[in-house]
Design an enzyme around this catalytic site. Sequence first.
Site, PDB file in Angstrom:
ATOM      1  N   ARG A 185      41.565  -6.069 -43.368  1.00 27.25           N
ATOM      2  CA  ARG A 185      42.748  -6.906 -43.149  1.00 27.25           C
ATOM      3  C   ARG A 185      43.431  -6.542 -41.833  1.00 27.25           C
ATOM      4  NH1 ARG A 185      43.199  -7.025 -49.166  1.00 27.25           N
ATOM      5  NH2 ARG A 185      43.986  -4.880 -49.175  1.00 27.25           N
ATOM      6  N   PHE A 215      40.280 -17.888 -51.403  1.00 24.24           N
ATOM      7  CA  PHE A 215      40.300 -16.888 -52.474  1.00 24.24           C
ATOM      8  C   PHE A 215      41.386 -15.857 -52.132  1.00 24.24           C
ATOM      9  CE2 PHE A 215      35.853 -18.391 -52.349  1.00 24.24           C
ATOM     10  CZ  PHE A 215      35.715 -18.870 -53.645  1.00 24.24           C
ATOM     11  N   ASP A 237      43.599 -20.752 -53.711  1.00 23.86           N
ATOM     12  CA  ASP A 237      43.197 -19.901 -54.827  1.00 23.86           C
ATOM     13  C   ASP A 237      43.190 -20.736 -56.102  1.00 23.86           C
ATOM     14  OD1 ASP A 237      42.863 -16.712 -55.123  1.00 23.86           O
ATOM     15  OD2 ASP A 237      43.690 -17.503 -56.985  1.00 23.86           O
ATOM     16  N   ALA A 268      37.536 -23.520 -54.917  1.00 19.28           N
ATOM     17  CA  ALA A 268      37.406 -23.386 -53.473  1.00 19.28           C
ATOM     18  C   ALA A 268      36.359 -24.340 -52.905  1.00 19.28           C
ATOM     19  CB  ALA A 268      37.064 -21.940 -53.120  1.00 19.28           C
ATOM     20  N   ASP A 317      37.060 -14.459 -48.861  1.00 19.75           N
ATOM     21  CA  ASP A 317      36.895 -13.230 -49.646  1.00 19.75           C
ATOM     22  C   ASP A 317      36.669 -13.587 -51.116  1.00 19.75           C
ATOM     23  OD1 ASP A 317      36.839 -10.588 -50.401  1.00 19.75           O
ATOM     24  OD2 ASP A 317      39.010 -10.313 -50.355  1.00 19.75           O
ATOM     25  N   CYS A 362      31.778  -8.777 -52.157  1.00 21.24           N
ATOM     26  CA  CYS A 362      31.969  -7.558 -52.948  1.00 21.24           C
ATOM     27  C   CYS A 362      30.848  -7.368 -53.964  1.00 21.24           C
ATOM     28  CB  CYS A 362      33.326  -7.588 -53.654  1.00 21.24           C
ATOM     29  SG  CYS A 362      33.533  -8.947 -54.818  1.00 21.24           S
TER      30      CYS A 362
END
Length: 392
Positions: free
Chosen positions: A209, A225, A247, A276, A296, A336
Site C-alpha cells: 500500500r 475488492f 466491494d 466485481a 486485491d 493471496c
Amino acid sequence: MRSLVLKKDEDRRIRAGHLWVFSNEVDTKKTPLTDFAPGEEATLLDARGKALGSLCVNPASLICGRLHSKRPGIPLDESLLRERLAAALAAREQYFSEPWYRLCHGEGDYLPGLVIDRYGAHLTLQLGTAAMEARRELIVRALEELVHPASLRFDSDIPARGLEGLSRLPESSGPVPEFLEVPENGCRFTVAAAQGQKTGWFYDQRANRREFARYAKGADVLDIFSYVGGFGVTAAAHGARSVTFLDASEPALALSRRNMAANAPGVPVETMLGDAFQRLGELAEAGRRFSLISLDPPAFIKRRKDAAQGVAAYRKINLLAAGLLAPGGVLATSSCSHHLDGAELGRSIAHASAKLGRPARLLYTGAQGPDHPVHVAMPETAYLKCRIVRFD
C-alpha cells in the site's frame, strides 16, 4: 511420547525442513493414525526408525502432523509456547515502533496453526489446528505475560478449523471493542473487530500500500475488492484526486467512506456495491477510466484441484481492470492464493497487455510484510504476490 512412523522415502521433504506430514505418508501398519488423539504429541521416525523431530498429530486431518521441533521427544508445552511467542514478539519489535502487526504467523514463527494479530491492547487469534485448540489456555497465559492484552477475540470461522474437526463458533475474553483503529502509512483506519473479514485488517499488504501511494498524486483511483479502503484511502492521503471503492460488502464500503472522511476529507469519494466482475464490465461500458487501480481479490484458488478455474478468473479480472486504465495508467494487482505463483500472476498481466494491445512495464514486485515471515522450506507460506505495472 509415542512415535509416528513414515513410509519408506517419505522423509525427504521433512529432512529438507518442511513441517507438514500428510496422512498418506504415514506407515499406518506400524503406527495407526487412529491410535492418536487429536493434538497429541509424538516423535516422528523415518522408515528405518531414525528420529526426525517432534510433532502434534490429528488423525482426522489430511495434514495429520505438524512439526514444532527438529529434536525428538519435545513437548509443545507452555514453556515452548512462551519461548516461541517471545521470539516472535522480539522480531516484530525490531521492525515496528508501534504495537499494530501480526504477532504470530503460524509456520513462519515455528508455531504451526497459530495466527495472532495485534491491535494495540487487543489481540485476535486464529487457532487453526487441534493441537493449538488443546493448548488455548497455555497460549493465553503466555500472551498475558508477554503483552498484557486488555481483550482477546478468537476468530474461529476459518476453513482450517473445519478440516481439523473443530468448532467454528467465535469466542472472546475481556471487553472486545466494536471497532479497532489501525495506524498505517500515515493514515488511521477504523475496522470492525468482530464483524470484519479474517482478523479485521490485512497487515500483509502494508508495504505494498505504501508503494501504491507513490503513484497517487493527481490520480483518479479505483480500489477493487476494497474492503475498508486500505489502498484507496492511502492513495487519497497521498494526493489522489478522487477515489472509487468497489466491494461486495456494504458494511465494508461504509467503513471505506468513514476512513476517507478521517484521512482525506476533501477528496471526492464514490462507492460501488456488487460483484466485481459485473461492475467492472459496467464501468467499461460507461467509458470510465482511472489512472491508478488496485486489484486485491480474495484467493480464487483455495485448493490445488481448482487451479485451472482460478487461473482463468485471475486472467479475466486482470483484463477487466487493466481495460479501465487511462493511457499511462498504473495497476497494482495482487494474489493471496499460495497455489498461484508469481510467474502465473505475471502471465495474467501479460495476457491483459496482449489482449488490450497495450505494452506494460513492471514497476514493482512485492510480497507479504516481515510480520508474515516465510518459512524457507515451505513455499506454501509465501502466499502473497503484488505487482505494480504501468500500461502505456
